[in-house]
Design a protein around this motif. Structure first.
Motif, PDB file in Angstrom:
ATOM      1  N   UNK A 162       7.435  10.545   5.495  1.00 43.21           N
ATOM      2  CA  UNK A 162       7.595   9.093   5.341  1.00 43.21           C
ATOM      3  C   UNK A 162       6.551   8.506   4.398  1.00 43.21           C
ATOM      4  N   UNK A 163       5.251   8.855   4.519  1.00 45.75           N
ATOM      5  CA  UNK A 163       4.272   8.296   3.575  1.00 45.75           C
ATOM      6  C   UNK A 163       4.496   8.740   2.131  1.00 45.75           C
ATOM      7  N   UNK A 164       5.197   9.857   1.932  1.00 48.60           N
ATOM      8  CA  UNK A 164       5.521  10.277   0.570  1.00 48.60           C
ATOM      9  C   UNK A 164       6.603   9.401  -0.034  1.00 48.60           C
ATOM     10  N   UNK A 165       7.476   8.866   0.819  1.00 44.14           N
ATOM     11  CA  UNK A 165       8.548   7.997   0.343  1.00 44.14           C
ATOM     12  C   UNK A 165       8.068   6.549   0.213  1.00 44.14           C
ATOM     13  N   UNK A 166       7.393   6.072   1.248  1.00 40.17           N
ATOM     14  CA  UNK A 166       6.832   4.714   1.218  1.00 40.17           C
ATOM     15  C   UNK A 166       5.365   4.875   0.829  1.00 40.17           C
ATOM     16  N   UNK A 167       5.142   5.150  -0.438  1.00 40.73           N
ATOM     17  CA  UNK A 167       3.795   5.481  -0.906  1.00 40.73           C
ATOM     18  C   UNK A 167       3.041   4.286  -1.464  1.00 40.73           C
ATOM     19  N   UNK A 168       3.589   3.091  -1.253  1.00 39.48           N
ATOM     20  CA  UNK A 168       2.949   1.865  -1.713  1.00 39.48           C
ATOM     21  C   UNK A 168       3.384   0.718  -0.807  1.00 39.48           C
ATOM     22  N   UNK A 169       2.464  -0.193  -0.473  1.00 37.72           N
ATOM     23  CA  UNK A 169       2.857  -1.368   0.329  1.00 37.72           C
ATOM     24  C   UNK A 169       3.912  -2.222  -0.359  1.00 37.72           C
ATOM     25  N   UNK A 170       4.062  -2.053  -1.673  1.00 35.80           N
ATOM     26  CA  UNK A 170       5.081  -2.818  -2.387  1.00 35.80           C
ATOM     27  C   UNK A 170       6.485  -2.318  -2.090  1.00 35.80           C
ATOM     28  N   UNK A 171       6.602  -1.098  -1.543  1.00 36.47           N
ATOM     29  CA  UNK A 171       7.927  -0.532  -1.273  1.00 36.47           C
ATOM     30  C   UNK A 171       8.403  -0.783   0.151  1.00 36.47           C
TER      31      UNK A 171
ATOM     32  N   UNK B 289      17.487   6.129  -0.906  1.00 40.62           N
ATOM     33  CA  UNK B 289      18.625   5.401  -1.462  1.00 40.62           C
ATOM     34  C   UNK B 289      18.344   3.901  -1.516  1.00 40.62           C
ATOM     35  N   UNK B 290      17.736   3.369  -0.455  1.00 40.20           N
ATOM     36  CA  UNK B 290      17.419   1.943  -0.449  1.00 40.20           C
ATOM     37  C   UNK B 290      16.420   1.602  -1.547  1.00 40.20           C
ATOM     38  N   UNK B 291      15.370   2.415  -1.670  1.00 36.07           N
ATOM     39  CA  UNK B 291      14.371   2.156  -2.707  1.00 36.07           C
ATOM     40  C   UNK B 291      14.974   2.310  -4.103  1.00 36.07           C
ATOM     41  N   UNK B 292      15.955   3.189  -4.221  1.00 41.77           N
ATOM     42  CA  UNK B 292      16.650   3.320  -5.498  1.00 41.77           C
ATOM     43  C   UNK B 292      17.430   2.078  -5.870  1.00 41.77           C
ATOM     44  N   UNK B 293      17.800   1.281  -4.857  1.00 45.08           N
ATOM     45  CA  UNK B 293      18.507   0.023  -5.100  1.00 45.08           C
ATOM     46  C   UNK B 293      17.556  -1.164  -5.195  1.00 45.08           C
ATOM     47  N   UNK B 294      16.262  -0.904  -5.073  1.00 46.58           N
ATOM     48  CA  UNK B 294      15.297  -1.997  -5.134  1.00 46.58           C
ATOM     49  C   UNK B 294      15.231  -2.818  -3.864  1.00 46.58           C
ATOM     50  N   UNK B 295      15.524  -2.204  -2.736  1.00 45.11           N
ATOM     51  CA  UNK B 295      15.476  -2.889  -1.442  1.00 45.11           C
ATOM     52  C   UNK B 295      14.290  -2.366  -0.646  1.00 45.11           C
ATOM     53  N   UNK B 296      13.453  -3.237  -0.098  1.00 43.48           N
ATOM     54  CA  UNK B 296      12.299  -2.777   0.684  1.00 43.48           C
ATOM     55  C   UNK B 296      12.746  -2.115   1.972  1.00 43.48           C
ATOM     56  N   UNK B 297      11.876  -1.268   2.523  1.00 39.81           N
ATOM     57  CA  UNK B 297      12.225  -0.511   3.717  1.00 39.81           C
ATOM     58  C   UNK B 297      11.135  -0.661   4.774  1.00 39.81           C
ATOM     59  N   UNK B 298      11.558  -0.582   6.021  1.00 40.64           N
ATOM     60  CA  UNK B 298      10.656  -0.511   7.168  1.00 40.64           C
ATOM     61  C   UNK B 298      11.042   0.740   7.931  1.00 40.64           C
TER      62      UNK B 298
END
Length: 365
Positions: free
Chosen positions: A297-306, A280-289
């Motif tokens: 988790x690596x499937x969702x945060x699949x790029x350092x840009x995310x 949901x956060x990535x859908x809003x264009x917000x980075x996540x930790x």
């Protein structure tokens, strides 16, 4: 010459223990509403229908009394409903509920479909862990089909549950949508870190609170949700002298505006399934930790840009990751909206199971 209509899952039965909060229950209500909107009869047995999620009960869905908030009472009510209504498919919405699926198995002719909602590895240890692994391996005997939300989660199920690959489907949760009919929660002014989820031990929110003294003084923390850890979180913030920077506004009927406004969204759990908060956060264009709390988790945060994945329990890594995304030069990711039709994919699966008859349970890989 007339031809019989193909069999389909005309009546779907599912269940939940409570509507006091939780991602599993929230997604169940979302799916139930979409199934009902597509002409299916949907019945929900709810143990305790009181709570913040009660306002999200969808139109067109039949809700039956589950006998209070107890697990056994809910299972008993579920068995009675199965015997009385003879549904075409029984949907178990998460790992927590597969015990009820086992109890109702002798009374059900319908296929049981269970969704894998939480991690299978790393949730229990020692003797308890041994027992849990044994419990997981019983599932092919009473669950006809398993739904995982990502390929990695499906692989974990094959390895730890011994569920045959042809009895596992990968279907993501349906995305949340903005709601114009609810009052938005108050948010901190200026830059803030956002957490979203039950205030429960699994989420380990104390890790996020402990990182706050190392954050710039103008940065606040807001955690959406309710649960038994509220008092402990408030006491920790007071002991660290940051009570004025830690906000617990409670349950949010629509967390998406808060996610869009946050500087970074953080998840510090010990274990997760496929956390919707990250999607949901990535859908809003917000980075996540996030901690490395799931194989997904690596499937969702699949790029350092995310966003950034940090080891569980590594306080220094958590602080460094938050600092990175709080820096003035940090570039927010492009919004990544979920594609596909998860509710429709479920119906396709349900119809196929009904058409083919109940799969053979107990087959090993």
């Amino acid at each position: 010459m007339t031809h019989p209509l193909p069999a389909r899952a005309g009546h779907i039965l599912s269940f939940a223990q409570t509507l006091k909060g939780g991602g599993v229950e929230r997604v169940l209500l979302r799916l139930a509403g979409q199934w009902a909107a597509r002409g299916r009869r949907v019945t929900l047995v709810i143990g305790d229908p009181a709570g913040p999620l009660a306002e999200e009960l969808p139109a067109g869905v039949e809700v039956l009394d589950g006998g209070g908030g107890g697990y056994v009472a809910m299972a008993r009510a579920l068995i009675g409903t199965v015997r009385a209504t003879r549904p075409d498919v029984i949907f178990c919405p998460g790992n927590h509920y597969t015990g009820a699926a086992l109890l109702l198995r002798p009374f059900a002719d319908a296929p049981v479909v269970a969704k894998l909602s939480n991690a299978l590895a790393g949730t229990h240890h020692g003797v308890v862990g041994l027992g849990y692994r044994g419990w997981l391996r019983l599932h092919p005997g009473f669950v006809d089909h398993l739904v995982a939300m990502t390929p990695a989660s499906a692989g974990e199920a094959r390895a730890l549950m011994w569920m045959p690959a042809d009895r596992i489907s990968v279907i993501a949760n349906p995305p949340a949508g903005r709601r114009a009919d609810v009052m938005q929660i108050p948010l901190p002014a200026g830059r803030f870190i956002l957490g979203a989820g039950r205030l429960a031990p699994q989420k380990r929110w104390e890790r996020l609170v402990a990182a706050m003294p190392a954050m710039p003084a103008d940065v606040s923390l807001a955690i959406l949700g309710e649960g038994p850890e509220r008092a402990a979180i408030e006491a920790q913030a007071a002991a660290l002298g940051i009570a004025d920077r830690v906000h617990l506004p409670g349950h949010a009927a629509d967390p998406l505006p808060a996610m869009a406004a946050a500087t970074v969204v953080a998840l510090t759990s010990d274990h997760e399934g496929v956390p919707g908060v990250l999607r949901e956060a990535l859908g809003e264009g917000t980075p996540v930790v996030s901690t490395d709390s799931s194989v997904a988790i690596p499937e969702l945060i699949d790029s350092p840009a995310k966003g950034t994945i940090v080891p569980r329990g590594d306080a220094a890594a958590l602080v460094a990751a938050l600092d990175r995304w709080l820096s003035p030069g940090a570039i927010r990711p492009e919004p990544t909206r979920a594609a596909g039709d998860p509710a429709g994919d479920y119906l396709t699966l349900f119809d196929a199971l009904v058409s083919s008859g109940r799969p053979h349970r107990g087959a090993r890989r």
